[in-house]
Scaffold this active site. Structure first.
Site, short mmCIF file in Angstrom:
data_model
loop_
_atom_site.label_atom_id
_atom_site.label_comp_id
_atom_site.label_asym_id
_atom_site.label_seq_id
_atom_site.Cartn_x
_atom_site.Cartn_y
_atom_site.Cartn_z
N ASN A 51 -6.84 5.62 13.93
CA ASN A 51 -6.67 6.20 12.88
C ASN A 51 -7.76 5.48 11.87
O ASN A 51 -8.29 6.22 11.05
CB ASN A 51 -5.19 5.85 12.29
CG ASN A 51 -4.41 6.19 13.01
OD1 ASN A 51 -3.43 5.64 13.60
ND2 ASN A 51 -4.19 7.65 13.23
N GLU A 78 0.96 -1.04 0.08
CA GLU A 78 -0.01 -0.02 -0.25
C GLU A 78 0.93 1.12 -0.04
O GLU A 78 0.71 2.03 -0.79
CB GLU A 78 -0.80 -0.14 1.39
CG GLU A 78 -1.85 0.97 1.16
CD GLU A 78 -2.72 0.55 2.55
OE1 GLU A 78 -3.60 -0.14 2.41
OE2 GLU A 78 -2.52 1.58 3.74
#
Lengths: 525, 525
Positions: free
Chosen positions: A395, A305
């Site tokens: 997060n 990612e």
């Protein structure tokens, strides 16, 4: 309204806009403010703070701060962006909804006090659901404005992105208006991206990617130029994250993982150059890649990612063949280093939409080996990646489950304990039952701490529990966890309900003790 | 040892074996017993009890029962098989390990009392992990014996399967020896299957399926004939499951789903013929398909795991275009009906390996709309599909998360409450926190009960909770659930940790009350 572009366009900007008719859209940042209204839905480019718009969001924040005007937005961005934008917006109460991942003290505060309505989703699904219009059903599935950072606009109006792709392509499809920030502080990244337009079912087709370096798209996002209402020059840099140097604990975890890889190669379950690696965000992930750069495996591929700083070490070691990601999540120093050998690195890197990097289709096909860090894991192999104490958002889930759910081998790595103010090992990261499940027992193959590695493949729940407690738990907590397992097993056997034993009425006793006494160490269950 | 095949092969059998050299392998069922030893790992064909071997397992059970000999096996089968095989084996203590899904009173008892070591996994991952050798690492990733039910053996030795595919292809790859049961009580199903050989990474390639009726494989499993040690004739039929006729509750749930489909079509989020449907196992799923057969949508496609009886009604209505699955999970009456119009139905059905039907790649690409029944769901949108009370295994996860995790729209349907002996609504299926998580809040889009439908797309946790309680919970439990949400929100707001509010120390109080008082209705939290 017509703007004289001569007053706002520099030579540096003009040279980045090959489609000359678009020069008429060039304007000052202040001139873009009129497009914004309270209640709009916005989409930004950007991912783990790279490639996000900076000029317009900062100017809008300045405006709100100066005027005290109420302006609240629904904000859809691939992942987190720089604190000077979303976190400042949170402080100024400019965010109503935020999907699907964020970073910052103020935004976390807003979410956990109910001011900001945050939704959390697998990053690949987020991209698709955004395109499907699921977040903005009341607006016909559209976004009001998309703000995209680019490094060049091609002759046909195509957008060459900056250091990340994220959901920029989806935003360009569904936004009514587009504002483009051309960043002239960095070189054009033309050729670094492979953009694939996502279609809605039933019109999706196979992604013909069978190697990490296969390209199936375009180097730019094709856009309808009529959507572009403003183009501004950006002179602001990304606020990239600096990671600390690997510490002894992270290096021990990394060693355990590299030993495991060696064992798998020896057993014939992985080729000698491994399988494409995914490595998550943070210090442990950075240490693992650092370990690989110094390690014995060569000709390695990465399908991940984000690329963090040690990935450049991995390239420099000559052992990393090619890396595919959706974002160059480098520190400011890392960005400098990347630019200093841009020609060399960029040949070995491909940036793709997050719906491609995080897509089950490629992750399964390529046989990616995924590694991520959770908040806590439990003895049966569930993991919590998002909510401390089961309720407080940090997060977000990110792409962790996109990878772990679909990997050839899915690995979770974390320290066995964390300190509290009262106790240096006050928090055990191995618990009887996680307070929130983001990854189920059906998704994880391997758990690693600095204590050791638990290989869960082929094990039933009770056997997994022993493997995890024995190999991964901190010695301070082993007796407590074993006692729980023992008591729970006896209790559930008596009820003939002992496939996965638990004492539900006591299972969160350690959490309670942490709240009250600053440590998860309890005397008895 | 040589066997005279003339004594055991009938004309009906001989006509099913086109590769004549294989006739030398034909033997009696009794002659196969010598291949079995205590401690072996076995793979069987079969899926939700169709297409599984019956002659050899029953003969082996008879042998163990007669002789009292200890014979315990590790059993790997795509999903459940008939009670006369695995459940009887469980009763005779013939099962050591069992993956990944089972049905039967004795086997469930063995699992929940710790006698049988059951592992539970997504069915697609099960197929891959079996091929990768993750379950039999100590045997070099091999199985000792595979037992496969077929309806025909082709000239090149290729196996034409019976009513299911499951993991038969993977078993043929990794088994040292193969025993073939040729079922002569049903016609040859030649042409009904599309078999794709699964490769290990890095040699996997895209599956070029873009429509439910695309075929990319062979009509048979290609096998190495040298692995075949015995071929027996089977005269036993599958013990298919009979489902009860849809009741009022199931029909109300089905109505709610059909209304939702209509709304989605109207909003332009689904085409008029919908998107390919997946429908799970059980009575509610059967009712939904029954509803579609009577409903207004035409030219519908199905991409699912199992075809249940009402799927034949759906075909007969002229509204179902094509159905892809891994198993014909029909009742005995349904099988008769299927055979009576075999030519017609078989043109519109394709049976595939479970690693294809349940593969994220196709489910995402096709935009499948998935529907499954859980044990319980919680107000934030997590679901428990496997463990009653968080500890007692029922059947297994099955393919539910293969679909729900990757669907265009993922739907969970269940009654809002279930009866206990003491209280007709003693169990609420909507709880504050499920006792076990198989599907996370990030995976589910829509929850449906007979009370109504909750559309969770784009909602944050606290908004999801209101939507689910208001629309789906049973009226008896709404006040209890609202009170929990209210108290939990206040408690967590005070701690600035209220993204997803919970009272962890009280959260399973209703479960305790059920244990002690036979109802989940509590007076206060």
């Amino acid at each position: 309204m017509s703007i004289s572009h001569s007053t706002v366009s520099s030579d540096s900007l003009t040279s980045r806009i090959a489609k000359k008719s678009l020069l008429s859209k060039v304007c000052s940042v202040q001139d873009t403010l009129k497009f914004f209204q309270d209640g709009q839905s916005l989409g930004w480019s950007g991912f783990t703070p790279v490639g996000y718009p900076k000029e317009v969001p900062v100017a809008l924040a300045d405006y709100v701060e100066r005027t005290g005007k109420k302006m609240k937005f629904d904000l859809f961005i691939g992942a987190s962006v720089g604190a000077e934008t979303e976190d400042r917006w949170a402080k100024l109460k400019m965010i109503n909804r935020r999907w699907p991942y964020q970073t910052g003290k103020n935004i976390a505060h807003g979410i956990n006090t109910g001011e900001i309505d945050m939704g959390d989703l697998h990053l690949c699904n987020f991209a698709s659901n955004l395109l499907f219009g699921f977040f903005t059903k009341n607006k016909g599935g559209k976004l009001d404005i998309g703000i995209i950072e680019v490094t060049e606009i091609l002759e046909d109006g195509g957008l060459v992105l900056a250091g990340s792709v994220g959901v920029a392509e989806e935003i360009c499809q569904i936004a009514d208006k587009l504002i483009i920030e051309v960043n002239t502080t960095i070189p054009s990244y033309k050729g670094l991206h492979d953009i694939v337009r996502d279609e809605k079912p039933p019109f999706r087709r196979p992604y013909l990617i069978s190697r990490v370096d296969d390209r199936i798209g375009t180097i730019h996002i094709p856009v309808d130029s009529d959507k572009i209402v403003a183009i501004v020059e950006s002179k602001k840099s990304d606020k990239g994250r600096a990671l600390s140097d690997p510490d002894a604990l992270s290096e021990k975890i990394a060693d355990n993982i590299l030993d495991f890889f060696e064992m798998e190669v020896k057993a014939g379950r992985m080729p000698r150059n491994l399988l494409p690696l995914q490595s998550g965000v943070g210090n442990i992930a950075n240490a693992v890649v650092g370990g690989l750069a110094k390690g014995k495996f060569t000709n390695v591929d990465v399908w991940t990612e984000v690329l963090q700083d040690t990935m450049l070490d991995f390239f420099d070691s000559g052992k990393l063949n090619f890396a595919s990601a959706t974002s160059l999540s480098l520190s400011e120093k890392g960005v400098e280093r990347f630019h200093s050998k841009f020609q060399e690195y960029s040949k070995k890197i491909c940036l793709r939409p997050q719906q491609i990097t995080n897509n089950a289709e490629m992750i399964r096909r390529l046989g990616v080996v995924g590694m991520n860090t959770p908040v806590e894991i439990d003895m049966y192999g569930h993991a919590n990646s998002t909510l401390v104490g089961g309720t407080r958002m940090i997060n977000g889930l990110g792409g962790s489950n996109d990878f772990l759910r679909n990997c050839y081998i899915s690995i979770m790595h974390c320290p066995s304990s964390r300190p509290t103010k009262k106790d240096p090992t006050g928090i055990t990261c191995v618990v009887p039952k996680v307070t929130h499940v983001d990854h189920t027992e059906h998704d994880l193959d391997v758990i690693v701490t600095e204590q050791g590695l638990a290989d869960l493949r082929g094990l039933s729940p009770k056997k997994r529990a022993l493997e995890i407690i024995n190999n991964c738990a901190h010695p301070d907590y082993k007796p407590i966890l074993k006692d729980y397992l023992h008591q729970a097993t006896n209790y559930c056997l008596a009820k003939k309900a002992a496939h996965e034993p638990h004492l539900l009425q006591k299972v969160y006793k350690m959490v309670d003790n942490l709240d009250k006494n600053g440590t998860m160490k309890i005397d008895k269950w």
